[in-house]
Design a protein around this motif. Sequence first.
Motif, short mmCIF file in Angstrom:
data_model
loop_
_atom_site.label_atom_id
_atom_site.label_comp_id
_atom_site.label_asym_id
_atom_site.label_seq_id
_atom_site.Cartn_x
_atom_site.Cartn_y
_atom_site.Cartn_z
N TRP A 48 0.77 -1.30 -0.09
CA TRP A 48 0.02 0.07 0.05
C TRP A 48 0.95 1.19 -0.10
O TRP A 48 0.71 2.00 -0.76
N ASP A 49 1.81 1.32 0.75
CA ASP A 49 2.89 2.34 1.05
C ASP A 49 3.55 2.82 -0.61
O ASP A 49 3.68 3.63 -0.82
N ILE A 50 4.10 1.48 -0.84
CA ILE A 50 4.65 1.62 -2.26
C ILE A 50 3.76 2.03 -3.17
O ILE A 50 4.26 3.09 -4.15
N VAL A 51 2.63 1.76 -3.50
CA VAL A 51 1.76 2.05 -4.34
C VAL A 51 1.41 3.95 -4.13
O VAL A 51 1.49 4.64 -5.19
N GLY A 52 1.21 3.90 -2.80
CA GLY A 52 1.10 5.45 -2.59
C GLY A 52 2.51 6.42 -2.81
O GLY A 52 2.23 7.33 -3.37
N ALA A 54 4.53 5.67 -5.19
CA ALA A 54 4.69 5.50 -6.81
C ALA A 54 3.94 6.45 -7.53
O ALA A 54 4.03 7.43 -8.48
N SER A 55 2.38 6.75 -6.62
CA SER A 55 1.54 7.63 -7.25
C SER A 55 1.78 9.19 -6.68
O SER A 55 0.96 9.95 -7.16
N GLY A 56 2.56 9.45 -5.94
CA GLY A 56 2.88 10.68 -5.37
C GLY A 56 2.35 11.06 -4.15
O GLY A 56 2.39 12.48 -3.65
N VAL A 57 1.50 10.32 -3.73
CA VAL A 57 0.57 10.69 -2.54
C VAL A 57 1.24 10.66 -1.28
O VAL A 57 1.03 11.31 -0.36
N PRO A 73 13.05 4.76 -2.34
CA PRO A 73 12.88 6.16 -2.07
C PRO A 73 11.37 6.54 -1.42
O PRO A 73 10.47 5.96 -1.59
N HIS A 74 11.70 7.52 -0.25
CA HIS A 74 10.49 7.87 0.46
C HIS A 74 9.95 6.74 1.67
O HIS A 74 9.02 6.65 1.84
#
Length: 111
Positions: A48-52, A54-57, A73-74
């Motif tokens: 979930w974090d990685i998707v967030g 990647a989407s810049g959220v 990253p992040h």
Amino acid sequence: MAGLYLVALIVSALGVTAVDLRHRFALGVAPGRTLLLIASGTLFLLVWDIVGIASGVFVRGDSPLLLGVDLAPHLPLEEPVFLAFLCHLTLVVHAIARRIAARRRARREAT
């Protein structure tokens, strides 16, 4: 102070683990199932974090309390530790709530 957040997470996780084992909420009852749930929950939340990310959220905030080690990253090192702690804490709180509900139900039935 670099690393203080990680230390706080570890100390908190040890405290929850001690309470869990002492009162047999999750680890003390079914250690294999509990560890599987913690691992799968942590993995789900990491995805979930990685998707967030990647989407810049989601972005990593700067804090002097973080160790400064990024897994990606992040994605600071502290994140999976926090997520595992959160999953374990959720299991313990759920077990406590079920135990309280069962006691209340037993008291109602006894009267």
